[in-house]
Scaffold this active site. Structure first.
Site, PDB file in Angstrom:
ATOM      1  N   HIS A  49       0.821  -1.223   0.000  1.00 59.70           N
ATOM      2  CA  HIS A  49       0.000   0.000   0.000  1.00 59.70           C
ATOM      3  C   HIS A  49       0.852   1.270   0.000  1.00 59.70           C
ATOM      4  O   HIS A  49       0.366   2.330  -0.378  1.00 59.70           O
ATOM      5  CB  HIS A  49      -0.998  -0.007   1.168  1.00 59.70           C
ATOM      6  CG  HIS A  49      -0.425   0.287   2.515  1.00 59.70           C
ATOM      7  ND1 HIS A  49      -0.143  -0.700   3.441  1.00 59.70           N
ATOM      8  CD2 HIS A  49      -0.090   1.469   3.120  1.00 59.70           C
ATOM      9  CE1 HIS A  49       0.331  -0.140   4.548  1.00 59.70           C
ATOM     10  NE2 HIS A  49       0.375   1.168   4.375  1.00 59.70           N
ATOM     11  N   ASP A  79      -0.027  -7.524   1.311  1.00 61.30           N
ATOM     12  CA  ASP A  79       0.414  -6.144   1.524  1.00 61.30           C
ATOM     13  C   ASP A  79       1.936  -6.031   1.601  1.00 61.30           C
ATOM     14  O   ASP A  79       2.486  -5.353   2.466  1.00 61.30           O
ATOM     15  CB  ASP A  79      -0.233  -5.545   2.768  1.00 61.30           C
ATOM     16  CG  ASP A  79      -0.110  -4.007   2.796  1.00 61.30           C
ATOM     17  OD1 ASP A  79       0.162  -3.422   1.722  1.00 61.30           O
ATOM     18  OD2 ASP A  79      -0.272  -3.416   3.868  1.00 61.30           O
ATOM     19  N   SER A 154       4.678   2.433   7.953  1.00 59.28           N
ATOM     20  CA  SER A 154       4.338   1.259   7.145  1.00 59.28           C
ATOM     21  C   SER A 154       5.510   0.812   6.288  1.00 59.28           C
ATOM     22  O   SER A 154       6.123   1.613   5.578  1.00 59.28           O
ATOM     23  CB  SER A 154       3.153   1.577   6.225  1.00 59.28           C
ATOM     24  OG  SER A 154       1.975   1.710   6.973  1.00 59.28           O
TER      25      SER A 154
END
Length: 202
Positions: A49, A79, A154
């Protein structure tokens, strides 16, 4: 008076010093995130993402150097994405550990670029193992930690006290106001590493 000789870092500061050179900030046209070097061939692991919709991104090394990286491939269900740079000699690979060796209560560090603040280190413990959460487009098990994780973390590494990567920071549980409330999730490295290898091979 002569200055006292500097002593080498110990404990968590030594762990952070060992891992920071392997962690990069990732800049895209619309957002940013973190990643870490996984081998000596120029490959960087991050979240899918973070780089979604991009074929090339900018990675910023811990010393401030900027490199262009290609998105080598991604697995949206897990992901995870792998980036590749042309000059692997400029990168420092991280040491991968085993998430299967983790226990609840183990000390961990989350390293990355929360809110664009590169090289940020936060400390906490493993709060739970095999916690089922939504990652990417499916529900998966994750390592839960209370190490502070915020937007921009992230794709960065979750590391154990020895400085070995045990997870890929990927999501937070947010309160109504957004932001960190002490519950973060990381993809276990035992699952992420084989997926990264598969992306690299293909």
């Amino acid at each position: 008076m002569a200055p006292a000789p500097s002593t080498p870092p110990t404990g968590l500061s030594a762990t952070a010093a060992r891992v920071l050179p392997s962690v990069v900030s990732i800049e895209t046209r619309t957002a940013g995130g973190s990643g870490f070097v996984v081998d000596d061939r120029g490959h960087i692991l991050t979240n899918a993402h973070v780089v979604a919709g991009n074929t090339r991104v900018t990675v910023v090394l811990s010393d401030g150097r900027r490199l262009t990286a290609r998105v080598a491939g991604a697995d949206g269900d897990e992901d995870l994405a792998v980036l590749e740079v042309d000059y692997p000699g400029e990168l420092t690979p991280a040491t991968l550990g085993r998430s299967s060796d983790l226990s609840v209560g183990d000390q961990v560090l989350a390293i990355g670029s929360p809110l664009g603040l590169s090289g940020t280190v936060t400390a906490g413990i493993v709060s739970a193992l095999d916690r089922e959460v939504r990652l990417g487009s499916a529900r998966r098990t994750a390592v839960q930690t209370d190490a502070s994780i915020n937007p921009g973390n992230s794709g960065g590494p979750l590391v154990n006290a020895r400085g070995e990567v045990v997870g890929v920071n990927t999501a937070i549980a947010a309160g109504r106001g957004g932001g960190n409330i002490g519950i973060g999730f990381a993809i276990p490295i035992d699952r992420a590493a084989p997926i990264a290898e598969r992306i690299i091979r293909n």
